[in-house]
Write a protein that holds these residues in place. Structure first.
Motif, PDB file in Angstrom:
ATOM      1  N   SER A  35       0.828  -1.213   0.000  1.00 20.71           N
ATOM      2  CA  SER A  35       0.000   0.000   0.000  1.00 20.71           C
ATOM      3  C   SER A  35       0.859   1.258   0.000  1.00 20.71           C
ATOM      4  O   SER A  35       0.565   2.222  -0.715  1.00 20.71           O
ATOM      5  N   ALA A  39       1.015   3.967  -2.941  1.00 22.56           N
ATOM      6  CA  ALA A  39       0.701   5.372  -2.659  1.00 22.56           C
ATOM      7  C   ALA A  39       1.769   6.274  -3.285  1.00 22.56           C
ATOM      8  O   ALA A  39       1.456   7.323  -3.850  1.00 22.56           O
ATOM      9  N   LEU A  42       1.104   6.349  -6.956  1.00 24.17           N
ATOM     10  CA  LEU A  42      -0.032   7.243  -7.214  1.00 24.17           C
ATOM     11  C   LEU A  42       0.427   8.697  -7.232  1.00 24.17           C
ATOM     12  O   LEU A  42       0.057   9.470  -8.124  1.00 24.17           O
ATOM     13  N   THR A  46       0.270  10.933 -10.645  1.00 26.39           N
ATOM     14  CA  THR A  46      -0.550  12.146 -10.685  1.00 26.39           C
ATOM     15  C   THR A  46       0.266  13.311 -11.218  1.00 26.39           C
ATOM     16  O   THR A  46      -0.190  14.055 -12.088  1.00 26.39           O
ATOM     17  N   PRO A  60      -9.550  12.038  -9.222  1.00 27.73           N
ATOM     18  CA  PRO A  60      -8.892  11.437  -8.062  1.00 27.73           C
ATOM     19  C   PRO A  60      -9.452  10.062  -7.686  1.00 27.73           C
ATOM     20  O   PRO A  60      -8.682   9.156  -7.346  1.00 27.73           O
ATOM     21  N   PHE A  64      -7.321   6.665  -7.406  1.00 27.75           N
ATOM     22  CA  PHE A  64      -7.303   5.906  -6.157  1.00 27.75           C
ATOM     23  C   PHE A  64      -7.646   4.443  -6.418  1.00 27.75           C
ATOM     24  O   PHE A  64      -6.956   3.535  -5.945  1.00 27.75           O
ATOM     25  N   ASP A  65      -8.692   4.204  -7.190  1.00 31.25           N
ATOM     26  CA  ASP A  65      -9.080   2.826  -7.503  1.00 31.25           C
ATOM     27  C   ASP A  65      -7.974   2.112  -8.272  1.00 31.25           C
ATOM     28  O   ASP A  65      -7.674   0.947  -8.007  1.00 31.25           O
ATOM     29  N   LEU A  68      -4.610   2.197  -5.519  1.00 33.47           N
ATOM     30  CA  LEU A  68      -4.649   1.818  -4.104  1.00 33.47           C
ATOM     31  C   LEU A  68      -5.783   0.889  -3.687  1.00 33.47           C
ATOM     32  O   LEU A  68      -5.579   0.021  -2.848  1.00 33.47           O
ATOM     33  N   ALA A  69      -6.963   1.072  -4.208  1.00 41.36           N
ATOM     34  CA  ALA A  69      -8.120   0.335  -3.698  1.00 41.36           C
ATOM     35  C   ALA A  69      -7.904  -1.181  -3.729  1.00 41.36           C
ATOM     36  O   ALA A  69      -8.297  -1.886  -2.805  1.00 41.36           O
TER      37      ALA A  69
END
Length: 80
Positions: A35, A39, A42, A46, A60, A64-65, A68-69
């Motif tokens: 995770s 992150a 991500l 971005t 966003p 996130f999906d 991270l999700a």
């Protein structure tokens, strides 16, 4: 593949399903580490995507999906 964040093998948005499976395997004993790693990815993605085309950055929630999700426990193959 940076800066577009597409898979070098299948050209799907990274992390594609095969990449996710590989990451789950690599981090099989450290889901928190996965995770944290994702992150960071991500954050980098971005910035890269916003630099390439500021008018077409994915929302966003979509990022996130994508990054991270899926790292939560119970979302990998064979997990309930």
């Amino acid at each position: 593949m940076r800066p577009l964040w597409l898979c070098r093998v299948c050209a799907a948005p990274w992390p594609c399903q095969p990449a996710r499976l590989l990451l789950i395997f690599e981090y099989r004993r450290d889901r928190v580490g996965l995770s944290i790693h994702m992150a960071g990815q991500l954050f980098d993605a971005t910035g890269d995507l916003a630099t390439l085309n500021p008018n077409a950055v994915p929302p966003p929630a979509e990022l996130f999906d994508r990054f991270l999700a899926w790292t939560r426990r119970g979302t990998g193959p064979g997990e309930g």
